[in-house]
Write an enzyme that holds these catalytic residues in place. Sequence first.
Site, PDB file in Angstrom:
ATOM      1  CE1 TYR A 199      72.532  54.645  34.401  1.00 23.16           C
ATOM      2  CE2 TYR A 199      74.020  53.011  35.359  1.00 23.16           C
ATOM      3  CZ  TYR A 199      73.625  53.792  34.291  1.00 23.16           C
ATOM      4  OH  TYR A 199      74.303  53.719  33.095  1.00 23.16           O
ATOM      5  CG  HIS A 457      64.065  56.883  43.485  1.00 23.62           C
ATOM      6  ND1 HIS A 457      63.783  56.874  42.141  1.00 23.62           N
ATOM      7  CD2 HIS A 457      65.359  56.466  43.597  1.00 23.62           C
ATOM      8  CE1 HIS A 457      64.859  56.460  41.465  1.00 23.62           C
ATOM      9  NE2 HIS A 457      65.811  56.216  42.335  1.00 23.62           N
TER      10      HIS A 457
END
Length: 993
Positions: A199, A457
């Site tokens: 994010y 990730h």
Amino acid sequence: MASPTSAYQTQKGNISKVLMIAVLAFASIFLGHLMPCINAFPGSQELDRIIKLPGQPRSPQISQFSGYINVNEAHGRALFYWFFEAQSQPTKKPLLLWLNGGPGCSSIGYGASAELGPLRVTENGVGLDFNKYSWNQEANLLFVESPVGVGFSYTNTSSDLKKLTDKFAAEDAYNFIVHWLDRFPQYKTRDFYISGESYAGHYVPQLAELVFDRNKYGSKYPHINLKGFIVGNPETDDYLDNKGLLEYAWSHAVISDQEYEKAKRVCNFKHFDWTNDCMEAMSVVFKIYNEIDIYNIYAPACLVKSNYSSSLTQANQSYRMRNTRSLLGGYDPCYSNCAEDYFNRVDVQTAFHANTRGSKSTVKWATCSNSVFKEYNDTVPSVLPIYKKLIKGGLRIWIYSGDADGRVPVIGSRYCVESLNLTLKSPWHSWYHNHQVGGRLVEYDGLTFVTVRGAGHLQALTGQKLPETQQTTKLPFDSERASPHSDRSMSGTRWRVKSTSCGMLMEGMTVEVSGQKEEDSKESWYRATIVKSLGERNFLVEYQTLRTEDKSRFLMEEVDVLYIRPCPPVIERVECFECSAQVDAWYNDGWYVGHISEVIGDDKYIFCFKNTSEGMMFERSNLRLHQDWAMGTWFAASNRGSTSRETRTKELKVRIKCGGKTSDLEKGSMVERSSGQVATTNAKRLKVGITAHRTTSEQLFIKGMMVEVKSDEQGYLGSWYTAQVVGQTDDRKYLVEYQTLKTEDESELLVEPAESYFIRPCPPQITKADGYKMLEEVDVWFNDGWWVGVISRNLGARGFAVYFWTTNEELEFSHRDLRPHQEWIGGKWTTVFRKKPELSMNSKLGRVIGPKDESALGECFLNESRVEVTSDEEGYKDCWYPAKVLRSVKYRKYLVEYATLTTDDETELLKQEVDALCIRPSPRWISGSERFKLFQKVGAWYNEGWWVGLVCEVAMNGTYMVYLTNIKVLEFQHSDLRPHLNWLNQQWISVAS
């Protein structure tokens, strides 16, 4: 430096090394400066210095600071930071700010102590380990916990926690930077980069935009020397990210066709709020993902129950999902327990200058804050307009994506990049690490997109091992803007990318295809991608700049291999071309060959096409220095219009004595290389003296060229190390920068001069689909270089055992650590095949001929002893073969297994009973860096054994001509020779020349 045995315990870095390559790529570009203070008092930075954290390793020494920066005095808001100065030359390196995502996850808990910081929390959470692949090797690293409510960061106004948005977070982060730089003013003039993942794909661009905008206001706001930003697996655009998430789950066999089709039908990801049908369909997707690790779909899921995971589950159950951010930004709950155990310790917080609100505070530090996650309002659906704005403003952007991440998958990131419609600079191609594909890379004007193969990730937490590079291309993180067709060598960062060698063409490879149809027409080259092979000579290619007549797609064509070459390497930028300089001009979607016929000025030139008298005017940005592809390597033209490879023939005459008589070997006599290749023919009898007639080719190496350099250090003889030519010191020496060797303090890559005869181009790739055969010569990737050995045993799925004759050792390696051995001879690569011994080994080796002296009982040898075996049979005298004693079989007899001789069917190593008088221990001296002298007696590695010989010529290129006792003169490399020693009275005696 050490031999293979002494270095055998050294473990190479795994995944972190890949991220290190990433940082190395853009790190040269930053220079850092960051650290503010509430009171703007520079002296207070010393109050934030961390002397030592509990459980911190004693070495190396780390300069680190931590503390609070007030970002809003009225509300009592303060952000907590952890800062590491660069491990070397911190005053010369850039400043990098790192932000983790979530929203609500700690940059200290993940970025600093689990990914790219120099200190990592141990698996049990009781201490810290040093991360030798930390990014602070190349930059000053600043980690901040943002927004307030994350980690140790706090606010005294509780209503602040209800107002969290992207804009709110960016404003606080901006104030943090300003005040931090007041506290650490020595960083105010440094190049500054902002980075983050997940994010933070929202945080980073919006903070960069705020800095960019306020830098325009002059004295109203302090100037921050922002140069660009980097984001990993970033959330960028709600529509494209969600579209990519669903497609990735289907294309990677996570969900069924029916589940995929239903979600596609009921979900319109362009709408911010999803319908109930869409939420139901996407809930099914996430439910299936719960069975594995969505953040790395090929990694094992964490099965350890934790407070973190249970609280996250409760949060998800109570939080109505409006989009896919129903999971925090991708963090491992197995790790989080360890981090929370460590950072909640009182002694750690005291040393850390954290939780200054007092010991009575009930606030507990957590890797991720569920309350921040639930209250956060991500008010910006897309940051792509910011990308366009900042690229236009001259900032440099780098996006990397682990291709095993299902949370923010590479498909969505590719959609985002493609939607920007940027000018293509370097097309999609592979980058390499340890000679394996590490991922893909594409460069645009102002932006570079990189994938990391097998990474999830969080790149630095991924466990895959990736190989080493050979050729380099550079990222667009340099200070000057360039034409998309510029051939300049981009200053600053490098991302290592392997290029083709010696005509090895593979599917997906980017190449250049000749457009010249007739000899007298213009010579041109067009960039293309190989689609597939159409036989031994032809390939189907897809052009990258040429389209079909209706312009609907790129042109595809069948092309003969003779008209295909690799893409030339980027070489040093030529600021000004001179008349007659050979150049290529970008014209009609391709590179046309010609020369400069007139220099006009203002970076404009008259270019004359090759094979014609036609001339046109071109600007400097559309010209590149011409390079020719010949004999498997690139040769650059001179800016003065001339380039040549000088070939010289020289006659060397030496005289030796043979059996008390002086003898000649006449010109034209049989002279063999140690690889078995005949240099000249028409052998004549050995008479008096040796005249060797040899042709040597002087290789030219251009700046920026990737090469391999041979070591002449003791323990490293015969090994080759990948390097880049960075300059030339004189006619015979080049300055090279090694790609795998570092200086003693490990602060930077090793740069040193190397003799030209110790340098060769990088060999072409050869695919070994059928595996390796017994005693086949191979190169082994070991100890950061390539070592020459022979296959001694096939271990099946485990790989192969390889025997090194230079160190008399046998070690085991997997198939991927091997490559076929090739020799660079006469400007060409030659595959080396094992030459069978000319004598029959099975019957006579190890036998004693003639009367036996019963008093000479020979040595006693222990099982597994490394020995050498010979015989006094004619043809075997003065030749010793390496072997291993298996056991004693009878009086004065031993069963030995040879290291380099096989049975007749070549299925296994030869075992034989040998008389003790034909065995001696392996010499203690194997190799060294001292040059051999004329007429020195040596042992020469030939025909799978050590043969006694006499040096009869010392060549200028580092090789030797050696006269062997079987009346042959052979050429040997230094690494294939050793000083001759005799084993007498249980000790080694050096033999004088």
